[in-house]
Design a protein around this motif. Structure first.
Motif, short mmCIF file in Angstrom:
data_model
loop_
_atom_site.label_atom_id
_atom_site.label_comp_id
_atom_site.label_asym_id
_atom_site.label_seq_id
_atom_site.Cartn_x
_atom_site.Cartn_y
_atom_site.Cartn_z
N GLY A 3 -10.44 -3.31 -33.69
CA GLY A 3 -11.89 -3.46 -33.58
C GLY A 3 -12.67 -2.56 -34.53
N ASP A 4 -13.83 -2.07 -34.07
CA ASP A 4 -14.70 -1.26 -34.90
C ASP A 4 -14.02 0.04 -35.34
N VAL A 5 -13.21 0.62 -34.46
CA VAL A 5 -12.54 1.87 -34.83
C VAL A 5 -11.63 1.64 -36.03
N ARG A 6 -10.94 0.50 -36.03
CA ARG A 6 -10.07 0.20 -37.17
C ARG A 6 -10.90 0.07 -38.46
N THR A 7 -12.04 -0.59 -38.36
CA THR A 7 -12.90 -0.75 -39.54
C THR A 7 -13.38 0.61 -40.04
N THR A 8 -13.74 1.48 -39.12
CA THR A 8 -14.18 2.82 -39.49
C THR A 8 -13.05 3.61 -40.16
N ILE A 9 -11.88 3.56 -39.56
CA ILE A 9 -10.75 4.31 -40.13
C ILE A 9 -10.35 3.73 -41.49
N ALA A 10 -10.46 2.42 -41.64
CA ALA A 10 -10.14 1.81 -42.94
C ALA A 10 -11.10 2.30 -44.02
N VAL A 12 0.05 18.30 -58.43
CA VAL A 12 1.20 18.54 -57.56
C VAL A 12 1.64 17.21 -56.96
N THR A 13 2.91 17.14 -56.60
CA THR A 13 3.39 15.94 -55.90
C THR A 13 3.09 16.09 -54.42
N SER A 14 3.12 14.98 -53.72
CA SER A 14 2.79 15.02 -52.30
C SER A 14 3.90 15.69 -51.51
N PRO A 15 3.56 16.56 -50.57
CA PRO A 15 4.55 17.09 -49.65
C PRO A 15 5.07 15.96 -48.75
N THR A 16 6.10 16.25 -48.00
CA THR A 16 6.56 15.32 -46.96
C THR A 16 5.91 15.74 -45.65
N PHE A 17 5.27 14.79 -45.01
CA PHE A 17 4.49 15.13 -43.82
C PHE A 17 5.18 14.72 -42.53
N ASP A 18 4.89 15.49 -41.51
CA ASP A 18 5.27 15.15 -40.14
C ASP A 18 4.01 15.25 -39.29
N PHE A 19 3.37 14.11 -39.07
CA PHE A 19 2.07 14.14 -38.39
C PHE A 19 2.19 14.37 -36.89
N THR A 20 3.42 14.44 -36.38
CA THR A 20 3.56 14.86 -34.99
C THR A 20 3.55 16.39 -34.90
N ALA A 21 3.53 17.06 -36.05
CA ALA A 21 3.59 18.53 -36.08
C ALA A 21 4.76 19.04 -35.24
N GLY A 22 5.92 18.48 -35.53
CA GLY A 22 7.11 18.93 -34.83
C GLY A 22 7.14 18.52 -33.37
N GLY A 23 6.37 17.52 -33.02
CA GLY A 23 6.38 17.02 -31.65
C GLY A 23 5.14 17.38 -30.85
N ALA A 24 4.29 18.25 -31.39
CA ALA A 24 3.07 18.63 -30.66
C ALA A 24 2.15 17.42 -30.47
N PHE A 25 2.18 16.50 -31.44
CA PHE A 25 1.38 15.28 -31.33
C PHE A 25 2.33 14.07 -31.40
N ALA A 26 3.26 14.04 -30.44
CA ALA A 26 4.35 13.07 -30.49
C ALA A 26 3.86 11.63 -30.51
N ASP A 27 2.72 11.38 -29.87
CA ASP A 27 2.23 9.99 -29.78
C ASP A 27 1.08 9.72 -30.76
N VAL A 28 1.07 10.46 -31.87
CA VAL A 28 -0.07 10.36 -32.80
C VAL A 28 -0.25 8.95 -33.35
N PHE A 29 0.85 8.20 -33.50
CA PHE A 29 0.73 6.85 -34.05
C PHE A 29 0.92 5.76 -32.99
N SER A 30 0.87 6.16 -31.72
CA SER A 30 0.92 5.16 -30.66
C SER A 30 -0.23 5.31 -29.67
N ASN A 31 -0.90 6.45 -29.70
CA ASN A 31 -2.02 6.70 -28.81
C ASN A 31 -3.28 6.93 -29.64
N PRO A 32 -4.24 6.00 -29.60
CA PRO A 32 -5.44 6.15 -30.43
C PRO A 32 -6.17 7.46 -30.19
N GLN A 33 -6.16 7.95 -28.95
CA GLN A 33 -6.88 9.19 -28.66
C GLN A 33 -6.25 10.37 -29.39
#
Lengths: 236, 268
Positions: B96-103, B128-149
Motif C-alpha cells: 500500500g501507501d507505505v510501500r510507495t513511500t519506502i520506494a 569505497v566498496t560496500s560492506p556486507t550488511f546484517d540488518f538483523t544486527a546479529g539477531g537484535a532485529f531478527a524479524d526486520v524483513f518480515s515485520n513491517p514495524q
C-alpha cells in the motif's frame, strides 16, 4: 461603498491568483509586479533606497539573512494560530501548526540573540500576508509548504557562503528541522500522494533537495515582506 | 594489537546466539566505542588521522579530507540503499501507501550512492566498496524483513542517524563549494525521509529531547539531541518556547566515530 466593493474584489483577485500560482508552481512566485528585495545586483541598491534594511556582509550578513527568513516563518505561523483554519483543524494538524510556530519562534529568538553577540541584528521586518487566507486550509498549507521548502533551499544554498564552521553547524541544525517540517506539511497537504514528503517535483534525479541563492530566495520571499531588504552586500 | 582485538569483539557480538544477547547488551553495544576500530578496518576507510584525535574533536579536527567525508557518506548510503532494496524485495513486508513511500526513499538512497561514487571519482578519489550488511544486527532485529514495524523502526534509526552524520561532517566540507552544497542537499532529503518515517510510525516528525522513538536498542541514535546550547548561547535563556519545543527546533550532529559505531552494528 463602490470603493470598498472594488477594493475587496481586487484583493480577492490577488488572493485567488496567488493561491493558484502557489498550487501550480509550489514555490515560484513571480517577482514581476511585486517588490523586489535583496537583489544581488548592485544596481538594485539605489532602488532599495536608504530605508531598505541592509543585511550586511560576510558571515554576519548570512546570519541576518537567516534571521530575516525565520522572522517571516515565525510571523506566518503566529498568524496561522490566530486564524479559523487552525481553530477548526483536526488534532494532528493543530499540533503540527503549534509545533512549527514554536520552532520558528525559537529560531527567530535565537538568531536575534546570537547575532547580537557579534553586531546589531536587523530590525523586526514588516510582513505582508494579505495574499493568504488564514481561514482556508489549502491557503495555509500551500503557503506553509512554500515557506518550508523555501527555507530548506535557502539554508542549503547559503552554507557555502559561510566562513565560520560554527555558523555552518548551526545552519545545519536548523535546516534539517525545516526539512522535517516541509515533509510533514507536504504529507498532510497531499494525503493521497505517499511520495509528497520528498516529491519528484522537489528532489532531483540525483536525490538532491533544492538549493537557492539569497537573491533567488528573497525575490520569492519579498512577496510576503513589506520591508525593503538590501542583500547586495552578502557574499556571492 | 588494537585492530584484531576490536574485530574479535565485534565478531563475538555479531555471532552470539540471539537469546544470549538481551536488549541491554545491544544498547550497550550502541555506545561501545571499542568496536569502532574494527568497523573502520572492515569498511576500509582511510581515517587514521581522524581516529588519532579525541572523539569530541574529530569533526572539527580538519584532518579529514573531502574524499574521506564522501566515502564515509557513501558507506552510510550503501547501508540505507541495500536496506530499502531488501525491504522492497521481501515478500509481503511492504504494501500500500507505505510501500510507495519506502520506494521513494529507496530511489533517493540509490541515487545518493551513484552520486557520491561519481563525486569521489570526480575528486580524484576511489569510492569505497560496500560492506556486507546484517540488518538483523546479529539477531537484535531478527524479524526486520518480515515485520513491517521492525523494518520501519530500523528505517527511522537509519534516517535520523543519516541526518546527524551529514550534519557532523559539514564543518569538514567548509569552503568546499559545490561539494558542501550537495552534501547539504542530501542532508535535507534524509531529514525529509526521517520526518515521514517517524510520522508513519506515529511519532512527530521532529525529535523531542533525546527521546528514542525507534527500537529500544537505538538510544545512541538520539544521544545528545537534547542539547540547548548553540554558538555559545544557552537557548533556554533567550526563548519563550517550552523545553520540548526548543529541543525539537534543533537537530544535533554526531561525530564520524559515533555514526560508525551505530552503523557498525549492521556490518558483518
Amino acid at each position: 461603498m463602490n470603493y470598498s466593493f472594488f477594493k475587496v474584489k481586487n484583493d480577492r483577485e490577488v488572493v485567488r491568483s496567488r493561491r493558484v500560482f502557489l498550487r501550480k508552481s509550489g514555490l515560484g512566485l513571480a517577482a514581476a509586479g511585486l517588490l523586489i528585495a535583496g537583489c544581488a545586483d548592485d544596481d538594485m541598491t539605489g532602488l532599495n533606497g536608504d530605508d531598505a534594511v541592509d543585511l550586511g556582509s560576510g558571515d554576519f550578513g548570512v546570519l541576518n539573512y537567516a534571521y530575516a527568513l525565520e522572522q517571516l516563518e515565525a510571523a506566518f505561523y503566529a498568524q496561522v494560530l490566530q486564524g479559523s483554519y487552525y481553530a477548526s483543524a483536526n488534532a494532528e494538524e493543530r499540533q503540527i501548526m503549534e509545533d512549527l510556530e514554536a520552532h520558528e519562534r525559537a529560531h527567530r529568538e535565537f538568531f536575534a540573540a546570537a547575532i547580537a553577540t557579534v553586531g546589531t541584528p536587523i530590525p523586526a521586518l514588516e510582513v505582508d500576508f494579505s495574499s493568504i487566507d488564514f481561514g482556508s486550509r489549502s491557503s495555509v498549507l500551500s503557503t506553509a509548504q512554500a515557506f518550508e521548502d523555501l527555507g530548506v533551499s535557502a539554508y542549503n544554498g547559503a552554507g557555502r557562503l559561510l566562513q565560520n564552521a560554527d555558523y555552518l553547524l548551526v545552519a545545519g541544525k536548523i535546516v534539517s528541522v525545516e526539512a522535517r517540517h516541509a515533509a510533514a506539511i507536504r504529507s498532510i497537504n497531499a494525503p493521497s500522494d505517499p511520495t509528497a514528503f520528498a516529491s519528484d517535483m522537489i528532489i532531483d534525479a540525483n536525490g538532491l533537495d533544492l538549493a537557492r541563492t539569497p537573491a533567488e530566495v528573497l525575490s520569492i520571499a519579498s512577496a510576503f515582506i513589506a520591508t525593503p531588504i538590501n542583500a547586495s552586500n552578502l557574499p556571492g | 594489537m588494537k585492530i584484531p582485538t576490536a574485530l574479535q569483539g565485534l565478531h563475538d557480538l555479531s555471532t552470539a546466539p540471539e537469546q544470549q544477547v538481551p536488549l541491554t547488551s545491544r544498547r550497550q553495544a550502541f555506545t561501545d566505542l571499542t568496536s569502532l576500530v574494527g568497523k573502520l578496518a572492515t569498511i576500509g576507510l582511510p581515517l587514521g588521522a581522524a581516529l588519532a584525535a579525541p572523539a569530541g574533536l574529530r569533526a572539527q579536527s580538519g584532518s579529514v579530507s573531502v574524499t574521506d567525508v564522501l566515502n564515509f557518506a557513501l558507506t552510510l548510503e550503501y547501508l540505507e540503499a541495500e536496506f530499502y532494496e531488501m525491504g522492497l524485495s521481501a515478500s509481503g513486508l511492504l504494501t500500500g501507501d507505505v510501500r510507495t513511500t519506502i520506494a521513494q526513499i529507496s530511489k533517493h538512497e540509490t541515487a545518493h550512492v551513484a552520486f557520491l561514487q561519481a563525486a569521489i571519482s570526480g575528486a580524484g578519489g576511489t569510492p569505497v566498496t560496500s560492506p556486507t550488511f546484517d540488518f538483523t544486527a546479529g539477531g537484535a532485529f531478527a524479524d526486520v524483513f518480515s515485520n513491517p514495524q521492525t523494518f520501519l523502526a530500523v528505517a527511522q534509526a537509519f534516517e535520523d542517524t543519516g541526518v546527524r552524520a551529514y550534519k557532523g561532517q559539514a564543518g569538514n566540507l567548509l569552503g568546499a563549494g559545490d561539494v558542501l552544497t550537495a552534501a547539504l542537499q542530501i542532508h535535507s532529503v534524509e531529514a525529509r525521509h526521517a520526518s515521514e518515517v517517524r510520522r508513519i510510525r506515529g511519532s512527530k516528525g521532529w525529535i523531542t529531547g533525546s527521546v528514542n522513538t525507534s527500537a529500544p536498542a537505538a538510544s545512541a541514535v538520539y544521544a545528545g539531541e537534547d542539547n540547548v546550547t548553540h554558538l555559545g548561547v544557552n537557548a533556554t535563556t533567550v526563548t519563550t518556547v517550552t523545553m520540548d519545543e526548543l529541543t525539537q527546533a534543533y537537530d544535533e550532529p554526531l561525530t564520524m566515530s559515533a555514526v560508525l559505531d551505530i552503523a557498525g552494528l549492521f556490518i558483518v
